[in-house]
Design a protein around this motif. Structure first.
Motif, PDB file in Angstrom:
ATOM      1  N   LYS A  30       0.833  -1.194   0.000  1.00  0.00           N
ATOM      2  CA  LYS A  30       0.000   0.000   0.000  1.00  0.00           C
ATOM      3  C   LYS A  30       0.877   1.257   0.000  1.00  0.00           C
ATOM      4  N   MET A  31       0.568   2.181  -0.921  1.00  0.00           N
ATOM      5  CA  MET A  31       1.321   3.431  -1.047  1.00  0.00           C
ATOM      6  C   MET A  31       0.493   4.578  -0.441  1.00  0.00           C
ATOM      7  N   PRO A  32       1.180   5.641   0.029  1.00  0.00           N
ATOM      8  CA  PRO A  32       0.441   6.786   0.586  1.00  0.00           C
ATOM      9  C   PRO A  32      -0.364   7.518  -0.496  1.00  0.00           C
ATOM     10  N   ASN A  33      -1.337   8.288  -0.070  1.00  0.00           N
ATOM     11  CA  ASN A  33      -2.177   9.046  -0.988  1.00  0.00           C
ATOM     12  C   ASN A  33      -1.337  10.054  -1.774  1.00  0.00           C
ATOM     13  N   VAL A  34      -1.672  10.251  -3.076  1.00  0.00           N
ATOM     14  CA  VAL A  34      -0.905  11.158  -3.941  1.00  0.00           C
ATOM     15  C   VAL A  34      -0.979  12.598  -3.415  1.00  0.00           C
ATOM     16  N   PHE A  35      -2.122  13.000  -2.909  1.00  0.00           N
ATOM     17  CA  PHE A  35      -2.279  14.361  -2.394  1.00  0.00           C
ATOM     18  C   PHE A  35      -1.324  14.619  -1.230  1.00  0.00           C
ATOM     19  N   LEU A  36      -1.183  13.636  -0.349  1.00  0.00           N
ATOM     20  CA  LEU A  36      -0.260  13.788   0.775  1.00  0.00           C
ATOM     21  C   LEU A  36       1.179  13.868   0.298  1.00  0.00           C
ATOM     22  N   SER A  37       1.489  13.122  -0.738  1.00  0.00           N
ATOM     23  CA  SER A  37       2.849  13.154  -1.289  1.00  0.00           C
ATOM     24  C   SER A  37       3.163  14.536  -1.843  1.00  0.00           C
ATOM     25  N   LEU A  38       2.207  15.151  -2.544  1.00  0.00           N
ATOM     26  CA  LEU A  38       2.425  16.493  -3.092  1.00  0.00           C
ATOM     27  C   LEU A  38       2.608  17.527  -1.986  1.00  0.00           C
ATOM     28  N   ILE A  39       1.812  17.413  -0.916  1.00  0.00           N
ATOM     29  CA  ILE A  39       1.953  18.346   0.205  1.00  0.00           C
ATOM     30  C   ILE A  39       3.328  18.218   0.845  1.00  0.00           C
ATOM     31  N   PHE A  40       3.806  16.969   1.039  1.00  0.00           N
ATOM     32  CA  PHE A  40       5.116  16.766   1.641  1.00  0.00           C
ATOM     33  C   PHE A  40       6.209  17.335   0.745  1.00  0.00           C
ATOM     34  N   THR A  41       6.075  17.161  -0.569  1.00  0.00           N
ATOM     35  CA  THR A  41       7.076  17.697  -1.494  1.00  0.00           C
ATOM     36  C   THR A  41       7.101  19.223  -1.444  1.00  0.00           C
ATOM     37  N   GLY A  42       5.890  19.824  -1.382  1.00  0.00           N
ATOM     38  CA  GLY A  42       5.824  21.287  -1.309  1.00  0.00           C
ATOM     39  C   GLY A  42       6.464  21.835  -0.047  1.00  0.00           C
ATOM     40  N   LEU A  43       6.212  21.159   1.089  1.00  0.00           N
ATOM     41  CA  LEU A  43       6.816  21.602   2.342  1.00  0.00           C
ATOM     42  C   LEU A  43       8.338  21.466   2.321  1.00  0.00           C
ATOM     43  N   ALA A  44       8.842  20.457   1.621  1.00  0.00           N
ATOM     44  CA  ALA A  44      10.293  20.276   1.542  1.00  0.00           C
ATOM     45  C   ALA A  44      10.938  21.341   0.661  1.00  0.00           C
ATOM     46  N   VAL A  45      10.228  21.782  -0.398  1.00  0.00           N
ATOM     47  CA  VAL A  45      10.806  22.769  -1.323  1.00  0.00           C
ATOM     48  C   VAL A  45      10.604  24.209  -0.812  1.00  0.00           C
ATOM     49  N   ALA A  46       9.616  24.412   0.045  1.00  0.00           N
ATOM     50  CA  ALA A  46       9.275  25.774   0.494  1.00  0.00           C
ATOM     51  C   ALA A  46      10.448  26.510   1.120  1.00  0.00           C
ATOM     52  N   PRO A  47      11.271  25.898   2.014  1.00  0.00           N
ATOM     53  CA  PRO A  47      12.391  26.657   2.589  1.00  0.00           C
ATOM     54  C   PRO A  47      13.371  27.187   1.549  1.00  0.00           C
ATOM     55  N   LEU A  48      13.593  26.403   0.471  1.00  0.00           N
ATOM     56  CA  LEU A  48      14.513  26.854  -0.568  1.00  0.00           C
ATOM     57  C   LEU A  48      13.940  28.063  -1.308  1.00  0.00           C
ATOM     58  N   VAL A  49      12.619  28.022  -1.552  1.00  0.00           N
ATOM     59  CA  VAL A  49      11.985  29.158  -2.239  1.00  0.00           C
ATOM     60  C   VAL A  49      12.058  30.408  -1.359  1.00  0.00           C
ATOM     61  N   VAL A  50      11.818  30.243  -0.064  1.00  0.00           N
ATOM     62  CA  VAL A  50      11.895  31.383   0.859  1.00  0.00           C
ATOM     63  C   VAL A  50      13.309  31.932   0.902  1.00  0.00           C
TER      64      VAL A  50
END
Length: 233
Positions: A186-206
């Motif tokens: 069983k794999m995690p939900n795609v929506f949760l994966s996108l949120i986690f990716t966004g949170l990981a990239v956000a510090p670099l954008v800031v």
């Protein structure tokens, strides 16, 4: 107790011992030979006393619940009780080379011996190999030679449900083998994966946005991108 090797090898040992001991030393004599088939409760189903070289008049049947008991005395030719170096009872299965040699133990003292087949030994040696067996005493003493005395035949009755020693070979197709593969993980939900990716990239954008607000010349980072990032981080 089962001895490895043929019973005839035991007979050979007795013969050699007899030759080496010499006629002056006498030989082994078996007397008061009693063959009994008994119930576990002690009731006798069969009993016969033998005098060498007589053999059994009938073929008694032996089962796991009705053990075979053989008792005898060993003496010299002068009727003196003799302690043996070897006292065996040989069982040779008719029509085969299968043989079992069971130990006869000292019973009432020097010169008296007894062999009885326990239920464990019966199941181990005879349950899966029923049939007619030739029974013989194989006796030997270092100073008095040896004796091979054929007592006669007995019938070993196989136990119900006993497995044969050599199962029949069955030729034909083997049963089909069905493989069952494990279920997909069983794999995690795609929506949760996108949120986690966004949170990981956000510090670099800031970080990059902060540099732009401070007027940092980002073009110079192209010269040494790795070194600059490590230094400023």
């Amino acid at each position: 107790m089962r001895l490895l090797g043929s019973t005839w090898a035991l007979v050979g040992v007795c013969a050699v011992a007899s030759l080496l001991s010499g006629a002056a030393s006498g030989s082994v004599v078996a007397k008061n030979v009693v063959v009994k088939v008994m119930e576990r409760t002690g009731d006798k189903l069969f009993e016969q006393t033998l005098k060498y070289p007589a053999t059994l008049d009938t073929v008694p049947k032996v089962k796991a619940t009705t053990p075979l008991v053989i008792t005898f005395d060993s003496l010299t030719t002068n009727d003196t009780l003799l302690s043996l170096d070897q006292a065996m009872v040989s069982f040779q299965r008719a029509g085969t080379e299968d043989d079992v040699a069971l130990l006869a133990r000292s019973a009432k003292g020097a010169g008296s011996y007894k062999m009885d087949i326990s239920r464990k030994n019966y199941r181990r040696y005879f349950s899966s190999a029923p049939g007619i067996y030739s029974v013989a005493l194989v006796l030997g003493a270092a100073d008095h030679g040896g004796l091979f005395y054929e007592l006669g035949n007995i019938e070993m009755v196989g136990s119900k449900g006993a497995k044969p020693k050599t199962p029949a070979v069955v030729y034909g197709p083997k049963p089909e083998i069905h493989h069952r593969f494990s279920e997909p993980q069983k794999m995690p939900n795609v929506f949760l994966s996108l949120i986690f990716t966004g949170l990981a990239v956000a510090p670099l954008v800031v970080l990059v946005g902060g540099w732009a607000q401070m007027g940092v010349n980002l073009n110079k980072l192209q010269l040494e991108p790795v070194g600059s990032v490590v230094f400023m981080g």
